[in-house]
Design a protein around this motif. Structure first.
Motif, PDB file in Angstrom:
ATOM      1  N   ASP A 113      99.175 -33.119 126.734  1.00  0.00           N
ATOM      2  CA  ASP A 113      98.579 -32.373 125.683  1.00  0.00           C
ATOM      3  C   ASP A 113      96.925 -32.776 125.425  1.00  0.00           C
ATOM      4  O   ASP A 113      96.288 -32.088 124.710  1.00  0.00           O
ATOM      5  N   ASN A 114      96.590 -33.735 126.208  1.00  0.00           N
ATOM      6  CA  ASN A 114      95.173 -34.211 126.054  1.00  0.00           C
ATOM      7  C   ASN A 114      94.096 -33.280 126.543  1.00  0.00           C
ATOM      8  O   ASN A 114      94.091 -32.628 127.489  1.00  0.00           O
ATOM      9  N   PHE A 115      93.289 -32.825 125.548  1.00  0.00           N
ATOM     10  CA  PHE A 115      92.281 -31.940 125.771  1.00  0.00           C
ATOM     11  C   PHE A 115      91.467 -32.446 127.065  1.00  0.00           C
ATOM     12  O   PHE A 115      91.188 -31.224 127.958  1.00  0.00           O
ATOM     13  N   TYR A 116      90.989 -33.555 127.163  1.00  0.00           N
ATOM     14  CA  TYR A 116      90.077 -33.758 128.621  1.00  0.00           C
ATOM     15  C   TYR A 116      90.936 -33.866 129.543  1.00  0.00           C
ATOM     16  O   TYR A 116      90.310 -33.355 130.741  1.00  0.00           O
ATOM     17  N   LEU A 117      92.191 -34.051 129.651  1.00  0.00           N
ATOM     18  CA  LEU A 117      93.189 -33.929 130.937  1.00  0.00           C
ATOM     19  C   LEU A 117      93.164 -32.562 131.238  1.00  0.00           C
ATOM     20  O   LEU A 117      92.890 -32.032 132.345  1.00  0.00           O
ATOM     21  N   GLN A 118      93.350 -31.654 130.335  1.00  0.00           N
ATOM     22  CA  GLN A 118      93.330 -30.088 130.472  1.00  0.00           C
ATOM     23  C   GLN A 118      92.029 -29.565 131.264  1.00  0.00           C
ATOM     24  O   GLN A 118      92.035 -28.617 132.044  1.00  0.00           O
ATOM     25  N   VAL A 119      90.806 -29.991 130.539  1.00  0.00           N
ATOM     26  CA  VAL A 119      89.766 -29.391 131.113  1.00  0.00           C
ATOM     27  C   VAL A 119      89.426 -30.112 132.357  1.00  0.00           C
ATOM     28  O   VAL A 119      88.972 -29.298 133.236  1.00  0.00           O
ATOM     29  N   TYR A 120      89.746 -31.399 132.455  1.00  0.00           N
ATOM     30  CA  TYR A 120      89.505 -31.961 133.976  1.00  0.00           C
ATOM     31  C   TYR A 120      90.540 -31.013 135.009  1.00  0.00           C
ATOM     32  O   TYR A 120      89.796 -30.543 135.959  1.00  0.00           O
ATOM     33  N   ALA A 121      91.592 -30.683 134.776  1.00  0.00           N
ATOM     34  CA  ALA A 121      92.492 -29.906 135.599  1.00  0.00           C
ATOM     35  C   ALA A 121      92.052 -28.477 135.938  1.00  0.00           C
ATOM     36  O   ALA A 121      92.150 -28.060 136.958  1.00  0.00           O
ATOM     37  N   PHE A 122      91.761 -27.821 134.815  1.00  0.00           N
ATOM     38  CA  PHE A 122      90.829 -26.628 134.779  1.00  0.00           C
ATOM     39  C   PHE A 122      89.668 -26.550 135.576  1.00  0.00           C
ATOM     40  O   PHE A 122      89.548 -25.572 136.363  1.00  0.00           O
ATOM     41  N   GLY A 123      88.987 -27.521 135.554  1.00  0.00           N
ATOM     42  CA  GLY A 123      87.517 -27.600 136.096  1.00  0.00           C
ATOM     43  C   GLY A 123      87.879 -27.813 137.595  1.00  0.00           C
ATOM     44  O   GLY A 123      87.035 -27.293 138.370  1.00  0.00           O
ATOM     45  N   ALA A 124      88.938 -28.703 137.968  1.00  0.00           N
ATOM     46  CA  ALA A 124      89.354 -28.789 139.113  1.00  0.00           C
ATOM     47  C   ALA A 124      89.585 -27.601 139.984  1.00  0.00           C
ATOM     48  O   ALA A 124      89.066 -27.139 141.185  1.00  0.00           O
ATOM     49  N   CYS A 125      90.417 -26.818 139.218  1.00  0.00           N
ATOM     50  CA  CYS A 125      90.770 -25.448 139.751  1.00  0.00           C
ATOM     51  C   CYS A 125      89.815 -24.620 139.834  1.00  0.00           C
ATOM     52  O   CYS A 125      89.705 -23.628 140.950  1.00  0.00           O
ATOM     53  N   THR A 126      88.694 -24.623 138.922  1.00  0.00           N
ATOM     54  CA  THR A 126      87.725 -23.574 139.071  1.00  0.00           C
ATOM     55  C   THR A 126      86.952 -24.061 140.107  1.00  0.00           C
ATOM     56  O   THR A 126      86.237 -23.190 140.843  1.00  0.00           O
ATOM     57  N   SER A 127      86.648 -25.353 140.372  1.00  0.00           N
ATOM     58  CA  SER A 127      85.949 -25.911 141.554  1.00  0.00           C
ATOM     59  C   SER A 127      86.314 -25.425 142.766  1.00  0.00           C
ATOM     60  O   SER A 127      85.597 -25.049 143.442  1.00  0.00           O
ATOM     61  N   PHE A 128      87.691 -25.588 142.931  1.00  0.00           N
ATOM     62  CA  PHE A 128      88.462 -25.098 144.061  1.00  0.00           C
ATOM     63  C   PHE A 128      88.213 -23.579 144.524  1.00  0.00           C
ATOM     64  O   PHE A 128      88.030 -23.248 145.516  1.00  0.00           O
ATOM     65  N   LEU A 129      88.406 -22.595 143.337  1.00  0.00           N
ATOM     66  CA  LEU A 129      88.145 -21.436 143.637  1.00  0.00           C
ATOM     67  C   LEU A 129      86.666 -20.987 144.179  1.00  0.00           C
ATOM     68  O   LEU A 129      86.420 -20.175 145.015  1.00  0.00           O
ATOM     69  N   LEU A 130      85.767 -21.583 143.414  1.00  0.00           N
ATOM     70  CA  LEU A 130      84.453 -21.578 143.954  1.00  0.00           C
ATOM     71  C   LEU A 130      84.001 -22.140 145.083  1.00  0.00           C
ATOM     72  O   LEU A 130      83.336 -21.323 145.898  1.00  0.00           O
ATOM     73  N   LEU A 131      84.682 -23.038 145.439  1.00  0.00           N
ATOM     74  CA  LEU A 131      84.510 -23.681 146.764  1.00  0.00           C
ATOM     75  C   LEU A 131      85.063 -22.547 147.834  1.00  0.00           C
ATOM     76  O   LEU A 131      84.534 -22.337 149.181  1.00  0.00           O
TER      77      LEU A 131
END
Length: 173
Positions: A113-131
């Motif tokens: 439930d760490n906020f930065y962990l969730q931001v990191y994972a969500f950002g990775a998914c978003t980056s994957f979608l954009l790529l």
């Protein structure tokens, strides 16, 4: 004549069934992709429920054994699932869990439930979608340019052939 119509109708029904079966196979493939991402948390579930094995096969504890096993099985499940042509969106679950796992490799004491962990994972998914979007767009533009070049080559060849015919016709006079 009626036999011919019956054959056409049977063929159409086969295509409808095939379309339905393809859909269910894609659903199954998407389920396997989701499973491949979900089993990465099996060690956390085992730890939560105090699940311990008598024989850990040389590993320090059962949680480590389950983690290594899930890390090994997950890519194999992905490979099998890809044969069923799963919906591409299902891969996001696996990408999300793998990025969380990667974060935990370097920060093992961080909770889910760490906020930065969730931001990191969500950002990775978003980056994957954009790529993915960019790669698809680039391939689409490349394909469009290839089609335009092929049409241009065909027009040039037709023009050359017409000119050759005119030259041959004039030389025969």
């Amino acid at each position: 004549m009626f036999k011919f119509l019956g054959l056409i109708n049977a063929k159409l029904e086969d295509q409808e069934v095939k379309g339905i079966n393809d859909f269910y196979l894609r659903i199954f493939g998407s389920f396997l992709i989701t499973l491949s991402g979900s089993i990465l948390f099996a060690d956390k579930v085992a730890s939560h429920f105090n699940f311990n094995l008598v024989n850990n096969f040389g590993y320090h504890d059962t949680e480590t054994l389950i983690w290594v096993l899930s890390q090994t099985l997950s890519p194999l499940i992905i490979l099998i699932a890809s044969l069923f042509n799963p919906f591409k969106i299902a891969y996001l679950i696996t990408i999300y869990t793998y990025t969380v796992q990667l974060y935990w490799v370097f920060q093992p004491n961080v909770t889910f439930d760490n906020f930065y962990l969730q931001v990191y994972a969500f950002g990775a998914c978003t980056s994957f979608l954009l790529l993915s979007y960019m790669i698809i767009k680039i391939n689409s533009i490349k394909l469009s340019n290839e089609k335009e070049n092929e049409l241009f080559k065909n027009e040039v060849n037709e023009t050359i052939n017409l000119l050759k015919e005119k030259i041959i016709a004039q030389s025969n006079r």
